[in-house]
Design a protein around this motif. Structure first.
Motif, PDB file in Angstrom:
ATOM      1  N   ARG A  25       0.835  -1.202   0.000  1.00  0.00           N
ATOM      2  CA  ARG A  25       0.000   0.000   0.000  1.00  0.00           C
ATOM      3  C   ARG A  25       0.869   1.252   0.000  1.00  0.00           C
ATOM      4  O   ARG A  25       0.583   2.225  -0.710  1.00  0.00           O
ATOM      5  CB  ARG A  25      -0.924  -0.011   1.214  1.00  0.00           C
ATOM      6  CG  ARG A  25      -2.134  -0.905   1.016  1.00  0.00           C
ATOM      7  CD  ARG A  25      -2.724  -1.384   2.321  1.00  0.00           C
ATOM      8  NE  ARG A  25      -3.138  -0.308   3.208  1.00  0.00           N
ATOM      9  CZ  ARG A  25      -3.650  -0.525   4.421  1.00  0.00           C
ATOM     10  NH1 ARG A  25      -3.784  -1.767   4.862  1.00  0.00           N
ATOM     11  NH2 ARG A  25      -4.011   0.479   5.182  1.00  0.00           N
ATOM     12  N   ILE A  29       1.851   4.134  -3.216  1.00  0.00           N
ATOM     13  CA  ILE A  29       1.767   5.591  -3.089  1.00  0.00           C
ATOM     14  C   ILE A  29       3.072   6.239  -3.532  1.00  0.00           C
ATOM     15  O   ILE A  29       3.073   7.240  -4.269  1.00  0.00           O
ATOM     16  CB  ILE A  29       1.430   5.992  -1.639  1.00  0.00           C
ATOM     17  CG1 ILE A  29       0.085   5.409  -1.222  1.00  0.00           C
ATOM     18  CG2 ILE A  29       1.399   7.523  -1.505  1.00  0.00           C
ATOM     19  CD1 ILE A  29      -0.202   5.555   0.257  1.00  0.00           C
ATOM     20  N   ALA A  93       0.152   6.885   4.704  1.00  0.00           N
ATOM     21  CA  ALA A  93      -0.609   7.404   3.560  1.00  0.00           C
ATOM     22  C   ALA A  93      -1.037   8.847   3.806  1.00  0.00           C
ATOM     23  O   ALA A  93      -0.914   9.706   2.926  1.00  0.00           O
ATOM     24  CB  ALA A  93      -1.824   6.523   3.298  1.00  0.00           C
ATOM     25  N   GLU A  97       0.354  12.107   1.635  1.00  0.00           N
ATOM     26  CA  GLU A  97      -0.607  12.957   0.930  1.00  0.00           C
ATOM     27  C   GLU A  97      -0.468  14.416   1.361  1.00  0.00           C
ATOM     28  O   GLU A  97      -0.547  15.331   0.538  1.00  0.00           O
ATOM     29  CB  GLU A  97      -2.034  12.457   1.188  1.00  0.00           C
ATOM     30  CG  GLU A  97      -3.105  13.219   0.439  1.00  0.00           C
ATOM     31  CD  GLU A  97      -3.235  12.833  -1.032  1.00  0.00           C
ATOM     32  OE1 GLU A  97      -4.297  13.073  -1.617  1.00  0.00           O
ATOM     33  OE2 GLU A  97      -2.252  12.278  -1.603  1.00  0.00           O
ATOM     34  N   ILE A 105      -3.922  10.929  -3.875  1.00  0.00           N
ATOM     35  CA  ILE A 105      -4.552   9.608  -3.756  1.00  0.00           C
ATOM     36  C   ILE A 105      -5.914   9.699  -3.078  1.00  0.00           C
ATOM     37  O   ILE A 105      -6.663   8.725  -3.045  1.00  0.00           O
ATOM     38  CB  ILE A 105      -3.661   8.618  -2.982  1.00  0.00           C
ATOM     39  CG1 ILE A 105      -3.316   9.182  -1.594  1.00  0.00           C
ATOM     40  CG2 ILE A 105      -2.391   8.304  -3.780  1.00  0.00           C
ATOM     41  CD1 ILE A 105      -2.661   8.194  -0.656  1.00  0.00           C
ATOM     42  N   TYR A 204      -6.137   5.520  -3.248  1.00  0.00           N
ATOM     43  CA  TYR A 204      -5.621   4.688  -2.151  1.00  0.00           C
ATOM     44  C   TYR A 204      -6.472   3.435  -1.955  1.00  0.00           C
ATOM     45  O   TYR A 204      -5.946   2.357  -1.643  1.00  0.00           O
ATOM     46  CB  TYR A 204      -5.586   5.523  -0.870  1.00  0.00           C
ATOM     47  CG  TYR A 204      -4.990   4.805   0.317  1.00  0.00           C
ATOM     48  CD1 TYR A 204      -3.746   4.183   0.238  1.00  0.00           C
ATOM     49  CD2 TYR A 204      -5.659   4.778   1.539  1.00  0.00           C
ATOM     50  CE1 TYR A 204      -3.191   3.536   1.342  1.00  0.00           C
ATOM     51  CE2 TYR A 204      -5.115   4.155   2.648  1.00  0.00           C
ATOM     52  CZ  TYR A 204      -3.881   3.530   2.553  1.00  0.00           C
ATOM     53  OH  TYR A 204      -3.333   2.895   3.644  1.00  0.00           O
TER      54      TYR A 204
END
Length: 250
Positions: A25, A29, A93, A97, A105, A204
């Motif tokens: 994951r 990204i 994440a 971002e 995402i 995402y």
């Protein structure tokens, strides 16, 4: 690789390509945002010591016990002498971002829905797969990591692999989850492409789901992935193909 690049910590295995879904994951990204990074490979038995040395925070079990687990990133963006060290895929994440907003995402207004989707994938959707994939994954770890799971002070060993009718019954439960999610995603055929979670562009949520598909494909390409890729009219193979351009390993 520049000393200013992000470091991603991942699990060493005998599989040529990485497999761990939570770590994928984050890798998705990094690739999607075109951020320079490098991967450091470590054995399961070295995870806690490595993360403690980095100052990475543990995650916690429901009973309050700390657990040191991957993914972890080290980002020297603000200071090489005091880099940002983060654990937990969702925390990472959010950080990536906020710090690197180009190529988002989380499209505007989608963060809450994506959070629900990711929770569903990791806590409900994937559960029927665990009795099948965890033993297969254990077999693909280096001997030192396998021994870590057998050590009295280490984690509990994974359950024995399912065989015969028990295994086929497990596959029934897996297929039920895939069918259910396929029915939900099919609703995006009206106004979207019917492949990705948010309609037309990968986000995402798609990376979280495709990370599970990568785990299946890397650990059991000729059995588990051969089954799943044909389900639901080939939808899962199409999602895999949509995300493939973001599957580089640095």
């Amino acid at each position: 690789m520049s000393s200013s690049s992000i470091t991603l910590y991942d699990i060493r295995s005998t599989i040529p390509q990485p497999w761990a879904p939570n770590i994928w994951r984050v890798r998705f990204i990094l690739n999607y945002k075109r951020l320079p990074y490098r991967t450091v490979w470590i054995e399961f038995s070295d995870v806690e010591a490595t993360l403690r040395s980095l100052g990475a925070r543990p995650t916690y079990k429901p009973d309050g016990r700390p657990v040191y687990s991957l993914p972890v990133i080290v980002d020297p963006f603000r200071s090489r002498n005091a880099p940002v060290v983060l654990s937990d895929a969702d925390v990472i994440a959010d950080y990536l971002e906020a710090t690197y907003p180009a190529r988002p995402i989380f499209p505007d207004g989608s963060r809450a829905l994506q959070a629900l989707f990711v929770y569903y994938v990791q806590d409900i959707f994937v559960k029927p797969l665990l009795p099948i994939l965890v033993p297969l994954t254990h077999q693909r770890l280096p001997e030192r990591s396998q021994a870590h799971f057998r050590h009295p002070a280490g984690p509990m060993p994974p359950p024995g692999g399912l065989v015969g009718p028990q295994r086929e019954q497990a596959w029934v439960a897996v297929k039920e989850q895939f069918n259910h999610l396929a029915g939900i995603l099919d609703k995006n055929s009206f106004g979207g492409d019917g492949v990705v979670a948010m309609g037309r562009e990968v986000t995402y949520a798609d990376f979280a789901l495709c990370s599970v598909l990568i785990w299946v494909e890397k650990v059991s390409p000729h059995d588990c992935w051969a089954r799943i890729r044909e389900w639901n009219g080939g939808r899962w193979a199409r999602l895999y193909a949509r995300c493939k351009e973001h599957m580089d390993v640095c």
